[in-house]
Write an enzyme that holds these catalytic residues in place. Structure first.
Site, short mmCIF file in Angstrom:
data_model
loop_
_atom_site.label_atom_id
_atom_site.label_comp_id
_atom_site.label_asym_id
_atom_site.label_seq_id
_atom_site.Cartn_x
_atom_site.Cartn_y
_atom_site.Cartn_z
N ILE A 1 -10.83 24.91 27.45
CA ILE A 1 -11.17 24.03 26.34
C ILE A 1 -12.48 23.28 26.64
O ILE A 1 -12.55 22.45 27.56
CB ILE A 1 -10.02 23.04 26.05
CG1 ILE A 1 -8.71 23.79 25.78
CG2 ILE A 1 -10.40 22.12 24.87
CD1 ILE A 1 -8.75 24.81 24.64
N ARG B 1 -19.25 30.50 14.41
CA ARG B 1 -19.81 31.65 15.15
C ARG B 1 -21.31 31.78 14.92
O ARG B 1 -22.03 32.30 15.76
CB ARG B 1 -19.06 32.93 14.77
CG ARG B 1 -17.73 33.01 15.49
CD ARG B 1 -16.81 34.09 14.99
NE ARG B 1 -15.54 34.01 15.73
CZ ARG B 1 -14.39 34.50 15.30
NH1 ARG B 1 -14.34 35.13 14.15
NH2 ARG B 1 -13.30 34.38 16.03
N GLU C 1 -15.64 31.86 21.70
CA GLU C 1 -15.52 31.79 20.23
C GLU C 1 -15.27 33.15 19.60
O GLU C 1 -15.82 33.50 18.56
CB GLU C 1 -16.71 31.06 19.61
CG GLU C 1 -16.40 29.57 19.57
CD GLU C 1 -17.32 28.74 18.74
OE1 GLU C 1 -17.94 27.84 19.33
OE2 GLU C 1 -17.42 28.94 17.53
N GLY C 2 -14.41 33.92 20.26
CA GLY C 2 -14.05 35.25 19.78
C GLY C 2 -14.89 36.29 20.49
O GLY C 2 -16.11 36.33 20.32
N1 COS Z 1 -10.58 33.23 6.53
C1 COS Z 1 -9.41 32.91 5.91
N2 COS Z 1 -8.25 33.55 6.18
C2 COS Z 1 -8.27 34.55 7.08
C3 COS Z 1 -9.45 34.94 7.75
C4 COS Z 1 -10.64 34.24 7.43
N3 COS Z 1 -11.80 34.56 8.02
N4 COS Z 1 -9.17 35.95 8.59
C5 COS Z 1 -7.85 36.21 8.45
N5 COS Z 1 -7.33 35.36 7.54
C6 COS Z 1 -5.94 35.32 7.07
C7 COS Z 1 -5.55 36.68 6.51
O1 COS Z 1 -5.88 36.77 5.15
C8 COS Z 1 -4.04 36.67 6.72
O2 COS Z 1 -3.46 35.90 5.70
P1 COS Z 1 -1.99 36.26 5.09
O3 COS Z 1 -1.01 36.09 6.20
O4 COS Z 1 -1.81 35.26 3.99
O5 COS Z 1 -2.07 37.68 4.60
C9 COS Z 1 -3.88 35.92 8.01
O6 COS Z 1 -5.06 35.11 8.17
C10 COS Z 1 -3.72 36.81 9.23
O7 COS Z 1 -4.83 37.67 9.27
P2 COS Z 1 -4.88 38.94 10.25
O8 COS Z 1 -3.62 39.75 10.04
O9 COS Z 1 -6.17 39.60 10.08
O10 COS Z 1 -4.75 38.23 11.66
P3 COS Z 1 -4.61 38.83 13.12
O11 COS Z 1 -3.47 38.15 13.78
O12 COS Z 1 -4.64 40.33 13.06
O13 COS Z 1 -5.91 38.29 13.87
C11 COS Z 1 -8.20 38.04 14.50
C12 COS Z 1 -7.16 38.40 13.41
C13 COS Z 1 -8.12 38.97 15.71
C14 COS Z 1 -9.52 38.22 13.80
C15 COS Z 1 -8.01 36.56 14.91
O14 COS Z 1 -6.81 36.37 15.63
C16 COS Z 1 -9.17 36.04 15.75
O15 COS Z 1 -10.20 35.68 15.21
N6 COS Z 1 -8.99 36.01 17.08
C17 COS Z 1 -10.00 35.44 17.96
C18 COS Z 1 -9.70 34.02 18.19
C19 COS Z 1 -10.89 33.32 18.79
O16 COS Z 1 -12.00 33.42 18.29
N7 COS Z 1 -10.62 32.59 19.86
C20 COS Z 1 -11.62 31.80 20.49
C21 COS Z 1 -11.30 30.36 20.27
S1 COS Z 1 -12.66 29.30 20.31
S2 COS Z 1 -13.34 29.32 22.09
#
Ligand code: COS
Length: 400
Positions: A158, A243, A363-364
Site C-alpha cells: 500500500i 492508470r 496499478e494493474g
Molecule cells: N468500470 C465499471 N465497471 C466495471 C469495469 C469498469 N472499468 N470493469 C468491470 N466492471 C464491472 C463489470 O461490468 C462487472 O459488472 P457486473 O457484475 O454487474 O456484470 C463487474 O465489474 C465484474 O467485471 P469482470 O467480470 O470483468 O471482473 P473480473 O473479476 O474478471 O476482473 C479485472 C476484471 C482483472 C480487470 C480486475 O479485477 C482488475 O482490474 N484487476 C487488477 C486490479 C488492480 O489494478 N490492482 C492494483 C491495485 S492499485 S496498486
C-alpha cells in the site's frame, strides 16, 4: 479530438517542470539512499500547488482535470518516478471518494487533508497477498454492528500507508457475493490501523509501500462510500482514471531515458566520432523517440476521454501498458547506449531501469491491461461490419 493544452494547463506543466528541475532531479539519487518517503520534497510540491488537483471546488480542491494531473505526473516522473508516485499518491487514494462519496463526506474527511499548512496523505487499500490481479478476491471483512462497521484484514503493497491520515479501504460486506459484495470505506488513522512490513523494493525508492493491518477497526456507518456492494465498480472506475497517471509518469521516464541517451551519444567519442553518428545508435534513439511521443499521445487521449466522461477503459489500459513498456524499453536502451556508464549508480540510466519496472506492475499489471483492452476489442468487433462478407468456420456470427 483536440489535445492542445489550455493556457492554464501550459502554465501548470511549466511550473511542474521547473519544480522538478529545482527540487527533484538534483536530489533524487541522494534521497534514494534513505529509502523512505521523501516528505520534504512532497511538502514543497504541496505548497507549489501540485497535489490534490482533482478534488472538486465544493470540497476545497482546485477542481482541475485529469489531463492537468497527468501533466504534473509526466513532469515529476521525468525527475524521479518514485518521487512522482509519492506526489500523486492522493490522486489514487481520493479518486474512489470523488467518484462515490457525497460532497458532505468529502468536506468532512478529505477537505481537512488538502487545505491545511502541511501536506497530508491518503492510502488506497485494495491489494492483499492473495488478491492482486484478482481484485474481487479481497478477504478483508467489514461487518455492520449497530451504527458502525468493524473492519478486519491485511492489505499489502500500500503506497504511502506509513504516512497516511486516511485509508480508502476495499472490504467485503457480503463475501458470498464475491465482487458484488465488495464495499469501500473511508478509514481515518487510529491505533487499530497498524502498519506492518515495509516492502523492500529494488526501485522507486523515493516512494514507500507497506502492509496495513486493520484490527477490529470501528468506523461510523457514514464512512461507507456509496452503497454496500458498489466497491468493485468504484475500484474499476477509479483505476480507469488513475492508470493515465501511471502512463504519464512512464512518459516522463521514457523522455528522460531518451534525453540522457541522446546527450551521451553526442559527447561520447569512439572510433574517432560521436557514437550517435553510428546508425546502430541513431536507430535506437529514433525508436526511443517514437515510443515516447506515442506514449504521451495515448496518455493524453485517456485523460481527455475521462475528462469528458466518455468510455476510457480500453484507452486507459492501452496508455498504461504502452507507456510503461516504453519507459522500460527506453531505460534498457539508455543503459546499453551508455555502456559501463549506464550500469553504475553515479549516472542516471540504471535508476531509470529500476524505477520503470514497477510501472509495468503496479496499478494493474500490464497483463491485466492487455486483458481489459483485449476484451474490449472483442466486444467492439461482435457486430463490426468491415464491408467484406464471408463465413468463418461456417458462421457469420462471432464466437463470443
Ligand atoms: N468500470 C465499471 N465497471 C466495471 C469495469 C469498469 N472499468 N470493469 C468491470 N466492471 C464491472 C463489470 O461490468 C462487472 O459488472 P457486473 O457484475 O454487474 O456484470 C463487474 O465489474 C465484474 O467485471 P469482470 O467480470 O470483468 O471482473 P473480473 O473479476 O474478471 O476482473 C479485472 C476484471 C482483472 C480487470 C480486475 O479485477 C482488475 O482490474 N484487476 C487488477 C486490479 C488492480 O489494478 N490492482 C492494483 C491495485 S492499485 S496498486
Amino acid at each position: 479530438m483536440d489535445f492542445a493544452l489550455s493556457e492554464q494547463e501550459k502554465e501548470l506543466f511549466k511550473r511542474a517542470k521547473e519544480f522538478t528541475r529545482e527540487h527533484i532531479t538534483p536530489k533524487a539519487h541522494e534521497l534514494e539512499k534513505r529509502n523512505e518517503f521523501p516528505k520534504e520534497v512532497v511538502q514543497k510540491a504541496y505548497e507549489a500547488g501540485l497535489m490534490n488537483l482533482h478534488i472538486p471546488k465544493e470540497a476545497g480542491g482546485p477542481g482541475l482535470s485529469l489531463l492537468a494531473e497527468t501533466l504534473v505526473s509526466e513532469a515529476t516522473g521525468y525527475g524521479c518516478a518514485g518521487m512522482a508516485t509519492s506526489i500523486m499518491c492522493n490522486n489514487l487514494a481520493f479518486a474512489p471518494l470523488v467518484i462515490g462519496a457525497t460532497i458532505e463526506q468529502l468536506k468532512e474527511y478529505v477537505e481537512p487533508l488538502i487545505t491545511g499548512k502541511d501536506a497530508k496523505f491518503g492510502a488506497f487499500c485494495l491489494t492483499e497477498r492473495k488478491a492482486g490481479s484478482d481484485a474481487a478476491a479481497v478477504a478483508t471483512r467489514a461487518e455492520r454492528d449497530g451504527d458502525e462497521y468493524v473492519i478486519n484484514g491485511v492489505k499489502c503493497w500500500i503506497t504511502s500507508a506509513p504516512v497516511a491520515s486516511l485509508f480508502t479501504v476495499f472490504a467485503s460486506t457480503q463475501p458470498e457475493l464475491k465482487h458484488k459484495g465488495l464495499s469501500v470505506f473511508m478509514v481515518p488513522k487510529s491505533k487499530a490501523v497498524k502498519i506492518g512490513v515495509i516492502e523492500n523494493k529494488v526501485g522507486q525508492l523515493n516512494s514507500i509501500q507497506s502492509e496495513v493491518i486493520f484490527d477490529d477497526v470501528r468506523v461510523p456507518k457514514e464512512c461507507l462510500v456509496g452503497k454496500e456492494g458498489e466497491g468493485f465498480k468504484i475500484a474499476m472506475k477509479t483505476l480507469d482514471k488513475t492508470r493515465a497517471g501511471i502512463a504519464a509518469i512512464a512518459t516522463g521516464v521514457a523522455q528522460r531515458a531518451l534525453d540522457e541517451a541522446g546527450k551521451f551519444a553526442n559527447v561520447r567519442h569512439q572510433f574517432g566520432q560521436p557514437i550517435g553518428r553510428f546508425q546502430g545508435i541513431g536507430f535506437k534513439l529514433a525508436d526511443m523517440g517514437a515510443r515516447t511521443e506515442a506514449a504521451r499521445l495515448l496518455t493524453r487521449q485517456a485523460a481527455w476521454l475521462a475528462d469528458r466522461d466518455l468510455p476510457n477503459s480500453k484507452v486507459s489500459s492501452f496508455a498504461k501498458f504502452f507507456a510503461s513498456d516504453a519507459a522500460m524499453q527506453n531505460a534498457i536502451e539508455a543503459v546499453q547506449i551508455m555502456g559501463g556508464y549506464g550500469y553504475i549508480k553515479e549516472y542516471p540510466a540504471e535508476k531509470l531501469m529500476r524505477d520503470a519496472k514497477l510501472l509495468q506492475i503496479y496499478e494493474g499489471t500490464n497483463e491485466v491491461q492487455r486483458l481489459v483492452a483485449g476484451n474490449a476489442i472483442l466486444k467492439e468487433s461482435v457486430n463490426l461490419d468491415t464491408g467484406y462478407h464471408v463465413k468463418y468456420d461456417g458462421r457469420d456470427a462471432p464466437i463470443i
